[in-house]
Design a protein around this motif. Structure first.
Motif, PDB file in Angstrom:
ATOM      1  N   PHE A   1       0.144  -2.083  -8.417  1.00 27.24           N
ATOM      2  CA  PHE A   1      -0.353  -2.900  -7.302  1.00 27.24           C
ATOM      3  C   PHE A   1       0.689  -3.878  -6.769  1.00 27.24           C
ATOM      4  O   PHE A   1       0.369  -4.709  -5.921  1.00 27.24           O
ATOM      5  N   LYS A   2       1.918  -3.774  -7.243  1.00 29.40           N
ATOM      6  CA  LYS A   2       2.968  -4.725  -6.902  1.00 29.40           C
ATOM      7  C   LYS A   2       3.175  -4.884  -5.395  1.00 29.40           C
ATOM      8  O   LYS A   2       3.300  -5.990  -4.892  1.00 29.40           O
ATOM      9  N   SER A   3       3.188  -3.777  -4.660  1.00 29.25           N
ATOM     10  CA  SER A   3       3.479  -3.854  -3.228  1.00 29.25           C
ATOM     11  C   SER A   3       2.233  -4.073  -2.376  1.00 29.25           C
ATOM     12  O   SER A   3       2.329  -4.151  -1.144  1.00 29.25           O
ATOM     13  N   ILE A   4       1.084  -4.194  -3.006  1.00 31.22           N
ATOM     14  CA  ILE A   4      -0.162  -4.392  -2.269  1.00 31.22           C
ATOM     15  C   ILE A   4      -0.423  -5.889  -2.143  1.00 31.22           C
ATOM     16  O   ILE A   4      -0.507  -6.599  -3.142  1.00 31.22           O
ATOM     17  N   GLU A   5      -0.530  -6.353  -0.900  1.00 28.17           N
ATOM     18  CA  GLU A   5      -0.666  -7.792  -0.654  1.00 28.17           C
ATOM     19  C   GLU A   5      -1.969  -8.353  -1.215  1.00 28.17           C
ATOM     20  O   GLU A   5      -1.970  -9.362  -1.923  1.00 28.17           O
ATOM     21  N   VAL A   6      -3.096  -7.720  -0.898  1.00 29.76           N
ATOM     22  CA  VAL A   6      -4.395  -8.201  -1.371  1.00 29.76           C
ATOM     23  C   VAL A   6      -4.808  -7.345  -2.574  1.00 29.76           C
ATOM     24  O   VAL A   6      -5.204  -6.194  -2.416  1.00 29.76           O
ATOM     25  N   LYS A   7      -4.661  -7.915  -3.738  1.00 25.93           N
ATOM     26  CA  LYS A   7      -5.002  -7.198  -4.973  1.00 25.93           C
ATOM     27  C   LYS A   7      -6.525  -7.071  -5.085  1.00 25.93           C
ATOM     28  O   LYS A   7      -7.269  -7.904  -4.578  1.00 25.93           O
ATOM     29  N   PRO A   8      -7.003  -6.020  -5.779  1.00 25.12           N
ATOM     30  CA  PRO A   8      -8.451  -5.890  -5.967  1.00 25.12           C
ATOM     31  C   PRO A   8      -8.990  -6.968  -6.902  1.00 25.12           C
ATOM     32  O   PRO A   8      -8.238  -7.535  -7.703  1.00 25.12           O
TER      33      PRO A   8
END
Length: 127
Positions: free
Chosen positions: A97-104
Motif C-alpha cells: 500500500f506504499k504508493s496508495i495515498e488513502v490507505k484502507p
C-alpha cells in the motif's frame, strides 16, 4: 444483483463460499491466507503468508477491474498476536500500500487459524 468472482490467480475455495462477490459498487473478498493458487502454502513466516494473502486479494479484485487502491476496509487475523508478528505483518502490508495515498481502514486481531499464520478479508468500492 450479486456476482460471484473467481480468479485462477488465487486459491480455489476449500469450502462452500466464493472467493469474492461483487454487489453493486462493492466487492467483498473472502478471507485469503498464505496459500498460493497452486494449493501450496507460501513459507512458514508471517511475512511470506501476508505476501501471498495480499497477492490473492489483488488478483481477485482484478477480476472485476478493481485493485488495492479501491479497498476501503480490511480485517486481518494473525494466529499469534505478538509484537514481532505485527511488525513483520505491517512491513509487508506497507509494501503493498506504499504508493496508495488513502490507505484502507483496518482491524488486526489475534485468531485461532487452521494451519496458517495470516488471514485477510477486504471490502473494495468501485465508486
Amino acid at each position: 444483483m450479486k456476482e460471484q468472482i473467481f480468479s485462477e490467480h488465487a486459491p480455489r475455495p476449500t469450502g462452500p463460499y466464493s472467493q469474492g462477490i461483487k454487489f453493486g459498487d462493492f466487492i467483498f473478498v473472502s478471507g485469503q491466507d498464505g496459500y498460493q493458487p497452486n494449493g501450496s502454502l507460501k513459507g512458514n513466516t508471517v511475512a511470506e503468508q501476508t505476501d501471498a494473502a495480499l497477492t490473492n486479494i489483488k488478483n481477485i479484485l482484478r477480476e472485476k477491474g478493481a485493485d488495492l487502491e479501491d479497498i476501503v476496509h480490511m480485517t486481518c487475523h494473525l494466529s499469534e498476536l505478538t509484537e514481532s508478528n505485527v511488525h513483520e505483518f505491517n512491513r509487508v502490508f506497507e509494501s503493498f500500500f506504499k504508493s496508495i495515498e488513502v490507505k484502507p481502514t483496518r482491524i488486526t486481531v489475534g485468531s485461532q487459524l487452521l494451519g496458517v499464520k495470516v488471514e485477510i478479508t477486504a471490502i473494495a468500492s468501485m465508486v
